[in-house]
Design a protein around this motif. Structure first.
Motif, PDB file in Angstrom:
ATOM      1  N   ARG A  38    -106.482  12.287 -65.863  1.00  0.00           N
ATOM      2  CA  ARG A  38    -106.315  13.570 -65.223  1.00  0.00           C
ATOM      3  C   ARG A  38    -105.922  14.812 -66.284  1.00  0.00           C
ATOM      4  O   ARG A  38    -105.292  14.272 -67.429  1.00  0.00           O
ATOM      5  N   GLN A  39    -105.785  15.911 -65.993  1.00  0.00           N
ATOM      6  CA  GLN A  39    -105.506  16.932 -66.832  1.00  0.00           C
ATOM      7  C   GLN A  39    -104.984  17.961 -65.826  1.00  0.00           C
ATOM      8  O   GLN A  39    -105.541  18.687 -65.080  1.00  0.00           O
ATOM      9  N   ALA A  40    -103.703  18.228 -66.392  1.00  0.00           N
ATOM     10  CA  ALA A  40    -103.031  19.606 -65.674  1.00  0.00           C
ATOM     11  C   ALA A  40    -103.038  20.693 -66.411  1.00  0.00           C
ATOM     12  O   ALA A  40    -103.512  20.911 -67.715  1.00  0.00           O
ATOM     13  N   PRO A  41    -103.081  21.886 -65.816  1.00  0.00           N
ATOM     14  CA  PRO A  41    -103.271  23.197 -66.554  1.00  0.00           C
ATOM     15  C   PRO A  41    -102.357  23.225 -67.709  1.00  0.00           C
ATOM     16  O   PRO A  41    -101.289  23.201 -67.897  1.00  0.00           O
ATOM     17  N   LYS A  87     -96.543  13.387 -55.618  1.00  0.00           N
ATOM     18  CA  LYS A  87     -95.534  14.155 -56.443  1.00  0.00           C
ATOM     19  C   LYS A  87     -96.303  15.643 -56.930  1.00  0.00           C
ATOM     20  O   LYS A  87     -97.385  15.446 -57.399  1.00  0.00           O
ATOM     21  N   PRO A  88     -95.499  16.838 -56.796  1.00  0.00           N
ATOM     22  CA  PRO A  88     -96.228  18.084 -57.352  1.00  0.00           C
ATOM     23  C   PRO A  88     -96.533  17.708 -58.839  1.00  0.00           C
ATOM     24  O   PRO A  88     -97.603  18.102 -59.001  1.00  0.00           O
ATOM     25  N   GLU A  89     -95.905  16.833 -59.483  1.00  0.00           N
ATOM     26  CA  GLU A  89     -96.430  16.810 -61.020  1.00  0.00           C
ATOM     27  C   GLU A  89     -97.436  15.728 -61.100  1.00  0.00           C
ATOM     28  O   GLU A  89     -98.300  15.694 -62.281  1.00  0.00           O
ATOM     29  N   ASP A  90     -98.194  15.303 -59.914  1.00  0.00           N
ATOM     30  CA  ASP A  90     -99.386  14.665 -59.971  1.00  0.00           C
ATOM     31  C   ASP A  90    -100.512  15.681 -59.902  1.00  0.00           C
ATOM     32  O   ASP A  90    -101.803  15.238 -59.945  1.00  0.00           O
ATOM     33  N   THR A  91    -100.192  17.101 -59.799  1.00  0.00           N
ATOM     34  CA  THR A  91    -101.139  17.905 -59.618  1.00  0.00           C
ATOM     35  C   THR A  91    -102.109  18.133 -61.075  1.00  0.00           C
ATOM     36  O   THR A  91    -101.549  18.131 -62.049  1.00  0.00           O
TER      37      THR A  91
END
Length: 122
Positions: A38-41, A87-91
């Motif tokens: 995964r890659q978050a902004p 969780k929001p941090e999984d975005t």
């Protein structure tokens, strides 16, 4: 040439569950194991989970251990990621990937999907 296509992403609330899928199409497809990254902004792509097609050991990142479950269907050539207690941090954008080479490091994965967005609101 083989292609990997992810599906199942979406917008959910914290605590919800979501299942991602990845379908392999085309041939030839040489692979010993599949994985989710995964890659978050603004962040680097990070490992989530890896599973061999046959035997071997399933490996998870500490951040998802106990909440995410990776699975595969050999006959259908599909990969799944069941995500619970989100969780929001999984975005992030979630990618499926394939490797032949032994070793769970980014450069060993030689086939990648286009990614599917998962957004978790608080």
């Amino acid at each position: 040439q083989a292609q990997l296509v992810e599906s199942g992403g979406g917008l959910v609330q914290a605590g919800d569950s979501l299942t991602l899928s990845c379908t392999v199409s085309g041939r030839p497809f040489n692979s010993n194991a599949m994985a989710w990254f995964r890659q978050a902004p603004g962040k680097e792509r990070e490992f989530v989970a890896d599973i061999p097609w046959v035997g071997g050991t399933t490996v998870y990142a500490d951040s998802v251990k106990g909440r995410f479950t990776i699975s595969r269907n050999i006959a259908k050539r599909t990969l799944h990621l069941q995500m619970t207690s989100l969780k929001p941090e999984d975005t992030a954008v979630y990618y499926c990937a394939s490797r032949v080479t032994t070793g769970i490091i980014l450069r060993n994965y030689d086939y990648w999907g286009q990614g599917t967005q998962v957004s978790v609101s608080s």
